[in-house]
Design an enzyme around this catalytic site. Structure first.
Site, PDB file in Angstrom:
ATOM      1  N   ARG B  51     -29.720 -33.689  36.968  1.00  0.00           N
ATOM      2  CA  ARG B  51     -29.340 -35.086  37.199  1.00  0.00           C
ATOM      3  C   ARG B  51     -30.273 -36.052  36.470  1.00  0.00           C
ATOM      4  O   ARG B  51     -29.829 -36.927  35.725  1.00  0.00           O
ATOM      5  CB  ARG B  51     -29.394 -35.339  38.706  1.00  0.00           C
ATOM      6  CG  ARG B  51     -28.933 -36.686  39.163  1.00  0.00           C
ATOM      7  CD  ARG B  51     -29.151 -36.789  40.668  1.00  0.00           C
ATOM      8  NE  ARG B  51     -28.777 -35.557  41.339  1.00  0.00           N
ATOM      9  CZ  ARG B  51     -27.542 -35.271  41.714  1.00  0.00           C
ATOM     10  NH1 ARG B  51     -26.582 -36.127  41.526  1.00  0.00           N
ATOM     11  NH2 ARG B  51     -27.283 -34.124  42.306  1.00  0.00           N
ATOM     12  N   THR B  52     -31.566 -35.875  36.671  1.00  0.00           N
ATOM     13  CA  THR B  52     -32.543 -36.792  36.070  1.00  0.00           C
ATOM     14  C   THR B  52     -32.553 -36.653  34.552  1.00  0.00           C
ATOM     15  O   THR B  52     -32.609 -37.634  33.821  1.00  0.00           O
ATOM     16  CB  THR B  52     -33.943 -36.500  36.641  1.00  0.00           C
ATOM     17  OG1 THR B  52     -33.870 -36.623  38.052  1.00  0.00           O
ATOM     18  CG2 THR B  52     -34.975 -37.468  36.114  1.00  0.00           C
ATOM     19  N   LYS B  80     -45.569 -18.321  27.314  1.00  0.00           N
ATOM     20  CA  LYS B  80     -46.583 -17.576  26.555  1.00  0.00           C
ATOM     21  C   LYS B  80     -47.987 -17.922  27.039  1.00  0.00           C
ATOM     22  O   LYS B  80     -48.969 -17.455  26.488  1.00  0.00           O
ATOM     23  CB  LYS B  80     -46.464 -17.907  25.071  1.00  0.00           C
ATOM     24  CG  LYS B  80     -45.149 -17.495  24.453  1.00  0.00           C
ATOM     25  CD  LYS B  80     -45.103 -17.903  22.993  1.00  0.00           C
ATOM     26  CE  LYS B  80     -43.702 -17.758  22.428  1.00  0.00           C
ATOM     27  NZ  LYS B  80     -43.540 -18.559  21.219  1.00  0.00           N
ATOM     28  N   ARG B 101     -40.954 -33.921  33.302  1.00  0.00           N
ATOM     29  CA  ARG B 101     -40.894 -33.509  34.702  1.00  0.00           C
ATOM     30  C   ARG B 101     -41.646 -32.194  34.813  1.00  0.00           C
ATOM     31  O   ARG B 101     -41.527 -31.322  33.951  1.00  0.00           O
ATOM     32  CB  ARG B 101     -39.457 -33.326  35.153  1.00  0.00           C
ATOM     33  CG  ARG B 101     -39.365 -33.062  36.642  1.00  0.00           C
ATOM     34  CD  ARG B 101     -37.950 -32.803  37.022  1.00  0.00           C
ATOM     35  NE  ARG B 101     -37.770 -32.756  38.440  1.00  0.00           N
ATOM     36  CZ  ARG B 101     -37.281 -33.749  39.168  1.00  0.00           C
ATOM     37  NH1 ARG B 101     -36.958 -34.901  38.604  1.00  0.00           N
ATOM     38  NH2 ARG B 101     -37.100 -33.608  40.450  1.00  0.00           N
ATOM     39  N   HIS B 129     -41.955 -40.404  41.344  1.00  0.00           N
ATOM     40  CA  HIS B 129     -40.719 -40.358  40.559  1.00  0.00           C
ATOM     41  C   HIS B 129     -40.307 -41.827  40.356  1.00  0.00           C
ATOM     42  O   HIS B 129     -39.330 -42.293  40.935  1.00  0.00           O
ATOM     43  CB  HIS B 129     -39.667 -39.567  41.334  1.00  0.00           C
ATOM     44  CG  HIS B 129     -38.416 -39.257  40.578  1.00  0.00           C
ATOM     45  ND1 HIS B 129     -38.302 -39.423  39.214  1.00  0.00           N
ATOM     46  CD2 HIS B 129     -37.216 -38.785  40.993  1.00  0.00           C
ATOM     47  CE1 HIS B 129     -37.080 -39.068  38.849  1.00  0.00           C
ATOM     48  NE2 HIS B 129     -36.406 -38.687  39.909  1.00  0.00           N
TER      49      HIS B 129
END
Lengths: 151, 303
Positions: B51-52, B80, B101, B129
């Protein structure tokens, strides 16, 4: 205090750190790096204290603590007093003061904080002095006095 | 000029909030503007959030920016063993801005210190957020006409819900807000936020029952009560169905009242509410694109 204790404790020049919470004594020794010192050091713990119940005390010859060292003491022993000794006399008594920012001394208590996953200098702002509350610059969580762990 | 970042909602001042509201309205009227032409934006999603990510990428596309990045760290060099530090240093060389994020708290602040380019936090664990908060504010401004004198009811998980904490901080900058908290004792608003409101002389009320007190609300901000937050599953069973908003509860509410929800919802808003004129949560999500266009333009200094 009896005479035998006094004999051990006399220092000519140096610093006496008094009023350390007993359970924090070894943290203070560690944080000041005293285990590497070549100077004469005496310490005692679980001594009776009206203020703290049980206290610790450290006497270090020929050492006079400065800036960041005092900040470190303030953090883990906020009621500590420094007696500066010259020629067997106490020439100055200093009460430690908590600084406004703590850099790379304390570990963030939050296991999900980035500082516990990558090599990052921790940084906290001191939001309260008594009791100590440290706000992490990164995760913004508060580390409380009883959670303080020295890096 | 020093670069700007948006990591926490409190990085922005009241003037910034108002500027974002103004810009978001401009983008709503005219969403396609070539302000990021020849710019590359890196969208680094170390954990998936469809969504974001889609909302940010839509915003960047509408501004004619180009996008590089990944939507899940399993397709990046993180597997890695590359550190966040090195990933950010590398991407700083390629892109003009980073939207990131990450599951770890504080990762975005750290990235903003490492990066030579602006960083926008699209969620760092349970911490911040800020673009969600700004789109919540834009939704309030749009539906109520102002961010002053708003009576907000926050419902559900007020203990762990980062969206309610950030919204509380931001709305406290405006005139005469009133907060009403409806939550089970286990998920009550933390003391630090209540202390903050007291220090600013802002009124707040706490309730454990979800009743017709909502008739006073301008905004009802619903959140999910998440099972994993409870240490005792019996406690969860007790409260899980208490905070469900149903159509019949809306009878006495103000005609202008709107229901917001950061989404996704589970069962806390009954589907019979969706057709109500009070339901605003899907439009709220659309507002996110305009708000993110506003944030990006503001941070990049192109508006």
């Amino acid at each position: 205090m009896d005479n035998r204790a006094l004999q051990v404790s006399a220092i000519k020049e140096g610093t006496v750190i008094d009023h350390i919470p007993a359970e924090r004594l070894f943290d203070v020794i560690n944080i000041l790096g005293l285990f590497n010192s070549l100077e004469m050091i005496t310490f005692g713990t679980n001594l009776d204290s009206k203020q703290l119940g049980k206290k610790g005390i450290i006497k270090v010859a020929n050492r006079f603590f400065q800036g960041e060292e005092i900040d470190k003491i303030a953090l883990i022993a906020p009621h500590a007093k420094l007696n500066i000794i010259k020629d067997y006399e106490v020439i100055e008594k200093r009460v430690v003061e908590t600084p406004s920012e703590i850099v790379s001394i304390v570990k963030c208590f939050n296991p999900k904080c980035i500082t516990n996953h990558e090599k990052i200098k921790t940084r906290f702002s001191v939001v309260s002095n008594k009791p100590i509350e440290l706000k992490c610059r990164y995760c913004e969580k508060i580390t409380y006095e009883n959670q303080i762990e020295i890096v | 000029m020093e670069k700007r970042d948006l990591i926490s909602i409190t990085d922005f001042s009241k003037a910034d909030y108002l500027r974002i509201m103004e810009l978001a309205a401009e983008f709503e009227a005219n969403p396609n503007q070539e302000l990021l032409k020849n710019k590359v934006v890196a969208t680094l999603f170390f954990e998936p959030s469809t969504r974001t990510r889609l909302s940010f990428e839509t915003a960047i596309n509408r501004l004619s920016g180009r996008i590089i990045g990944f939507s899940d760290s399993s397709s990046s060099s993180v597997v890695k063993g590359e550190t966040l530090h090195d990933t950010i240093r590398m991407v700083s060389n390629y892109a003009d801005m980073i939207v990131m994020r990450h599951p770890l708290e504080g990762s975005a602040r750290y990235a903003s210190e490492v990066a030579s380019i602006p960083v926008i936090n699209a969620g760092d664990g349970a911490n911040q957020h800020p673009s969600q908060t700004l789109l919540d504010m834009y939704s309030i401004k749009k539906t109520q006409g102002s961010l002053d004198n708003i009576n907000i009811f926050m419902v559900g998980d007020l203990k762990y819900g980062r969206t309610v904490h950030s919204l509380l901080m931001a709305m406290s900058e405006f005139e005469n807000p009133i907060f009403n908290f409806i939550a089970p004792p286990e998920l009550a608003m933390p003391d630090e936020y209540k202390r903050f409101l007291k220090s600013k002389n802002i009124r707040y009320f706490e309730h454990t029952q979800f009743t017709d007190i909502i008739s006073e609300a301008d905004i009802i901000y619903m959140t999910r009560v998440q099972k994993e937050r409870f240490t005792d599953p019996i406690e969860y069973e007790k409260v899980k169905n208490v905070y469900i908003l149903k159509k019949k509860m809306l009878k006495n509410t103000k005609p202008t009242m709107k229901i917001l929800h950061p989404l996704p919802r589970v069962n806390e808003i009954h589907p019979d509410v969706d057709a109500s004129p009070h339901a605003y949560y899907f439009t709220q999500a659309l507002n996110g694109v305009f708000t993110r266009e506003a944030i990006i333009s503001h941070i990049m200094g192109v508006k």
